[in-house]
Motif scaffolding. Structure first.
Motif, PDB file in Angstrom:
ATOM      1  N   ASN A 191       0.698 -24.583  48.459  1.00 31.09           N
ATOM      2  CA  ASN A 191       1.268 -23.903  47.286  1.00 31.09           C
ATOM      3  C   ASN A 191       1.893 -24.871  46.288  1.00 31.09           C
ATOM      4  N   ILE A 194      -0.864 -25.856  44.153  1.00 31.87           N
ATOM      5  CA  ILE A 194      -1.206 -24.719  43.271  1.00 31.87           C
ATOM      6  C   ILE A 194      -0.256 -24.738  42.064  1.00 31.87           C
ATOM      7  N   ASP A 195       1.040 -24.993  42.327  1.00 28.89           N
ATOM      8  CA  ASP A 195       2.017 -25.064  41.229  1.00 28.89           C
ATOM      9  C   ASP A 195       1.659 -26.174  40.244  1.00 28.89           C
ATOM     10  N   LYS A 198      -1.110 -25.122  38.041  1.00 33.86           N
ATOM     11  CA  LYS A 198      -0.616 -24.205  37.002  1.00 33.86           C
ATOM     12  C   LYS A 198       0.128 -24.980  35.913  1.00 33.86           C
ATOM     13  N   GLN A 199       0.917 -25.960  36.330  1.00 29.95           N
ATOM     14  CA  GLN A 199       1.637 -26.789  35.346  1.00 29.95           C
ATOM     15  C   GLN A 199       0.673 -27.503  34.413  1.00 29.95           C
ATOM     16  N   PHE A 202      -3.928 -24.645  34.374  1.00 38.29           N
ATOM     17  CA  PHE A 202      -4.961 -23.840  35.034  1.00 38.29           C
ATOM     18  C   PHE A 202      -4.443 -22.461  35.436  1.00 38.29           C
ATOM     19  N   GLU A 203      -5.392 -21.520  35.521  1.00 41.59           N
ATOM     20  CA  GLU A 203      -5.068 -20.170  35.999  1.00 41.59           C
ATOM     21  C   GLU A 203      -5.999 -19.814  37.159  1.00 41.59           C
ATOM     22  N   HIS A 204      -5.740 -18.680  37.765  1.00 39.24           N
ATOM     23  CA  HIS A 204      -6.523 -18.177  38.909  1.00 39.24           C
ATOM     24  C   HIS A 204      -6.612 -19.249  40.009  1.00 39.24           C
ATOM     25  N   ALA A 205      -5.508 -19.929  40.255  1.00 40.84           N
ATOM     26  CA  ALA A 205      -5.522 -21.020  41.241  1.00 40.84           C
ATOM     27  C   ALA A 205      -5.405 -20.452  42.658  1.00 40.84           C
ATOM     28  N   ALA A 220      -9.441 -23.579  40.610  1.00 38.50           N
ATOM     29  CA  ALA A 220      -8.683 -22.964  39.521  1.00 38.50           C
ATOM     30  C   ALA A 220      -9.555 -22.991  38.274  1.00 38.50           C
ATOM     31  N   LYS A 222      -9.886 -22.907  33.786  1.00 38.43           N
ATOM     32  CA  LYS A 222      -9.303 -23.029  32.440  1.00 38.43           C
ATOM     33  C   LYS A 222      -9.715 -21.770  31.680  1.00 38.43           C
TER      34      LYS A 222
END
Ligand SMILES: C[S@@+](CC[C@H](N)C(=O)[O-])C[C@H]1O[C@@H](n2cnc3c(N)ncnc32)[C@H](O)[C@@H]1O
Length: 223
Positions: A191, A194-195, A198-199, A202-205, A220, A222
């Motif tokens: 996780n 994953i963070d 996102k930072q 990216f989305e849907h990680a 993930a 774009k």
């Protein structure tokens, strides 16, 4: 370090992983191909193993591979020429943290056992985000530390004792294979990674553990 171990890298890689890495690579590629990418960037391509596996699976895909270790790329280029794939995979000396490509170029990015080595993983991931097209995916394969105590015990013994010993004997490099367990330990995994994705934007990680949690495939997008 990778320049030094390059001639022995492929041999040691498959020996020390008992070939399991090939299964993980296949899974990463299967997922990546679901979106039918045409142009892919392989970051920290090393000796181009992943890039070669990808173009063998798809006749239409083209790969740009980048790495900071020239000797790894030399081995990679020799393999590409031998396999007549040098027109479908181009290797370039470049750092993940400063990719020599313009924005919105690639349908997908893949990184196998590379992110852990980036000097600054967030900068590298942000660069990857920049060069991806909208809808493009990042696909990362990386070691993880297993949680289940029995697997963890065997894994740590193998990683900290057996692997550095064989690595030292075969590669002739005194610390390269001790660096591996240390770098895995330092790496922000599961996780936390994953963070980081996102930072970077990216989305849907998400991630999927492999082989009792000794590796993971992160994906993930774009958007
Ligand atoms: C363990 S090897 C993995 C190579 C290959 N992806 C594979 O799966 O066999 C790690 C590679 O990451 C490269 N590397 C480390 N930091 C990098 C960076 N900042 N940018 C690009 N490549 C990097 C090293 O030179 C090395 O070739």
């Amino acid at each position: 370090m990778f320049n030094h171990i390059a001639p022995r890298y492929d041999f040691l890689n498959h020996l020390l992983s008992f070939g399991i890495d090939k299964i993980w690579r296949k899974r990463l590629i299967r997922g990546l191909l679901k979106k039918n990418p045409e142009k892919v960037i392989d970051v920290a391509t090393g000796t181009a193993d992943l890039a070669i596996a990808l173009v063998k699976k798809s006749d239409t895909v083209y790969v740009d591979g980048v790495d900071i270790a020239e000797a790894m790329l030399t081995v990679g280029n020799q393999k590409l020429i031998k396999k007549k794939l040098d027109n479908r995979v181009k290797l370039r000396l470049a750092s993940a943290e400063n990719l020599p490509f313009s924005d919105y170029q690639y349908d997908a990015c893949m990184v196998a056992f590379g992110v852990r080595n980036f000097e600054n993983p967030l900068v590298g991931l942000t660069e990857i985000f920049r060069v991806l097209k909208l809808g493009g995916t990042i696909n990362v394969l990386e070691f993880t530390t297993p949680k289940f105590f029995l697997v963890k015990f065997v894994y740590q013994f193998y990683f900290t004792k057996v692997l550095p010993f064989i690595g030292r004997k075969v590669s002739g490099h005194s610390t390269a294979y001790s660096y591996l367990p240390n770098s895995v330990e330092r790496f922000k995994e599961r996780n936390e990674f994953i963070d980081l994705l996102k930072q970077a934007g990216f989305e849907h990680a998400s991630f999927k553990l492999q082989s009792f949690g000794i590796a993971a495939i992160y994906r993930a997008q774009k958007v």
